[in-house]
Design an enzyme around this catalytic site. Sequence first.
Site, PDB file in Angstrom:
ATOM      1  N   HIS A 135       0.739  -1.387  -0.004  1.00 13.90           N
ATOM      2  CA  HIS A 135       0.064   0.333  -0.149  1.00 13.90           C
ATOM      3  C   HIS A 135       1.052   1.603  -0.044  1.00 13.90           C
ATOM      4  CE1 HIS A 135      -3.795  -2.002   0.423  1.00 13.90           C
ATOM      5  NE2 HIS A 135      -3.077  -2.939   1.717  1.00 13.90           N
ATOM      6  N   ASP A 172      -3.357 -10.670  -1.562  1.00 17.75           N
ATOM      7  CA  ASP A 172      -3.775 -10.190  -0.161  1.00 17.75           C
ATOM      8  C   ASP A 172      -4.650 -10.163  -0.909  1.00 17.75           C
ATOM      9  OD1 ASP A 172      -2.280  -8.214   2.318  1.00 17.75           O
ATOM     10  OD2 ASP A 172      -3.655  -7.673   1.410  1.00 17.75           O
ATOM     11  N   TYR A 305      -4.305 -11.110   9.252  1.00 21.34           N
ATOM     12  CA  TYR A 305      -4.116 -10.909  10.295  1.00 21.34           C
ATOM     13  C   TYR A 305      -5.430 -12.222  11.528  1.00 21.34           C
ATOM     14  CZ  TYR A 305      -2.986  -7.468   8.149  1.00 21.34           C
ATOM     15  OH  TYR A 305      -2.160  -6.004   6.836  1.00 21.34           O
TER      16      TYR A 305
HETATM   17  N1  Q9C Z   1     -11.479  -2.541   7.411  1.00 21.04           N
HETATM   18  C1  Q9C Z   1      -2.173  -4.961   4.255  1.00 21.04           C
HETATM   19  O1  Q9C Z   1      -2.798  -6.065   4.414  1.00 21.04           O
HETATM   20  N2  Q9C Z   1      -7.897  -1.235   7.312  1.00 21.04           N
HETATM   21  N3  Q9C Z   1      -2.799  -4.108   4.897  1.00 21.04           N
HETATM   22  C2  Q9C Z   1      -8.768  -0.850   6.675  1.00 21.04           C
HETATM   23  C3  Q9C Z   1     -11.488  -1.482   6.791  1.00 21.04           C
HETATM   24  C4  Q9C Z   1      -6.683  -0.754   6.859  1.00 21.04           C
HETATM   25  C5  Q9C Z   1      -4.148  -3.342   5.459  1.00 21.04           C
HETATM   26  C6  Q9C Z   1      -9.779  -0.813   7.126  1.00 21.04           C
HETATM   27  C7  Q9C Z   1      -5.528  -2.172   5.908  1.00 21.04           C
HETATM   28  C8  Q9C Z   1      -4.465  -2.328   5.375  1.00 21.04           C
HETATM   29  C9  Q9C Z   1      -0.531  -5.383   4.265  1.00 21.04           C
HETATM   30 ZN    ZN Z   2      -3.740  -7.116   3.353  1.00 16.91          ZN
END
Ligand code: Q9C
Ligand code: ZN
Length: 673
Positions: A135, A172, A305
């Site tokens: 990102h 991802d 996660y």
């Molecule tokens: N529920 C990666 O997986 N938050 N980044 C989103 C919406 C950010 C994820 C909130 C998620 C970033 C590397």
């Molecule tokens: Zn992600």
Amino acid sequence: MGTALIYDEEMTKYKLLWVDPVCKIEVPERLTVSHDALVRSGLADRCVSIPVREATDADILLVHSEEYLEAVKKTPYLTLEDLKEFTLQYGDVYFHPNIYHCAKLAAGAALQLVDSVMTGKVRNGMALVRPPGHHSMRSAANGFCVFNNVAIAAKYAKQKYGLQRVLIVDWDIHHGQGVQYSFEDDPSVLYFSWHRYEHQKFWPQLRESDYDCVGKEKGAGFNINVPWNKVGMQNSDYLAVFSHVLLPVAYEFCPDLVLVCAGFDSAIGDPEGEMCATPDIFAHLTHLLMNLAGGKLCAVLEGGYNLTSLAQSVCQTVHTLLGDPAPRPSNINSPCKSALESLHCTRSAHKKYWSCLKYAADLPDFELSTKRIKLAEEEEEKLEKGEEAITKKEEVWPEPPKRVAPLVRTALVLPDGVACPDGCKRFSLSENLNPLIANKLRENFLKAADDSDALSTLSTLIALVEKMVKNEICSGLALVRDVSMATMCVVQHAATALSNRVLVVCVGDGTVPSQITEDGKSLVVHISRKEPEEQKCKYYVPVCLKKGSSEVSGFLQAMFGLLLPLGYEYDPSLVLLVRMPDSGMCDSVWQQLTGLLQGLAQGHTLVLMQESEKARVDPTASSLVGNAPPSLGPLHAPLPEDVESLESLRRRLQTDWKLLQTTAPESGRGDDH
Ligand code: Q9C
Ligand code: ZN
């Protein structure tokens, strides 16, 4: 050649220091559980461990601006209050006094991985890193990411090794917009991403994550987005997109190196992705990419996660990188309606750029294009009425079964005088032939002649099949006097006596014994130049390809558009690959076919060839033991008549075989999850 594993505990040494519900899922344990799982399963020990290094300023500046780098450099010296303040200018990310150090290690780990693969120290590898990268943008941290590890790795690989084409596969569940922006106008880097999108409702809610953002200027066609507009996508949805979009395009692109943004938030149980694909799917996704670029594949951790799901998915990936046969695919059913819509959209958006998609179905120009707007309105209404009562249910799924590789990888049945290639085992009957089987063979196949030679070959073959089915031997290869008879014999034994499903793939113009397909215990796919007689049943699939300069592309089209999805849906316990005499197929395509089929049936592939084809033994054995074949080179467009006949075959078969679908059924039908 081995598999690299790059990891350093130092990257666990930063964390969120304040309260932030958005960032609280990005925890140091993500790395420790992944690494512990690799250690406990013995996988870490089987990898070549490579140290991390810090990416240099020059490395980081390949992707990021000087101003941004200088700003991040100061973060170790900021007070807590100033860190919070600094963080606020970016979206969904946090800083910590040690994150700059870790971010340099994360990017450096990706570069160490590229170096190990490109210098031939290892064949492939995985880097377990934090912070993730995909990102982050030229001048901005975003989505837990500080430096764009994979984008830096791609630029570095091109610069240092003079690579012409790099493929980035981002599995991802979030859109790696940072990677997209880095290469938007660059045709030398093909970026593929699927991501939870929900018609732009899901983070990062960008218009440019949609299927119609295909890249700019010279890079048009080299950015592929598959937006998921519903949660709950399953294994079949992922496999359909690999079969019908990514793989055909990737082979046409012909990368020198494959980089994977390996985020596992696309697996079941993840609180961000909310998808339902099981961890074993990553064994297949990995396998399917391992025959590109001569096997040069670097996987770099991104998201993930749910700690349980993450650790299992990482293990599945590394198992496969090490060459262990993939487990039987689980939960294969029809792709859901929404996934088929996405597939349809992406294919149609790319048809003008890729000859493998040239005949993809156009979009109906009503409905889909306005969907985004319609949905946005609905959503507003919903919010007004307060309908948004969400209770997240805890997902449960079985732990992927242990993957035990048989002691013998590849066994060969060869006539005397034909040498057994290195790394393979010559298979012969150790005990005397079981008289019952011998009698049956004599009765069924050798009525006329009393040919003791043929009898012993056939019975050795049967013994080999039994050991493969018992998982004592993974794959096999036999040179036989009469491939048709041997095929009959093996199918009858495996399907009837052992009651297994056998996928029979015949290549070449010989006659395929047709009586073997009646009951669904075998599925025959026959690829030849002959115009097929009309098709008898769903278990006999005649594929006709004309010979010509583009036969390689025609063949690949059949492989990805038909054979692969059929194979996954049929889910055989044994694959029988039959090379008919005079198939005329060149080694590299044959090896691709052999490699691809080993993703099925736990790698239980038995290859049958005519005795005269001694020269094919070495190349075939090489792919059976798991070596990646050399690249096929950039491809020509397939012959229009081939594409047309494949397409009409696919369309006819898709009512019986749901993984063959490439568009959503018009209405009503389709199993939507
Ligand atoms: N529920 C990666 O997986 N938050 N980044 C989103 C919406 C950010 C994820 C909130 C998620 C970033 C590397
Ligand atoms: Zn992600």
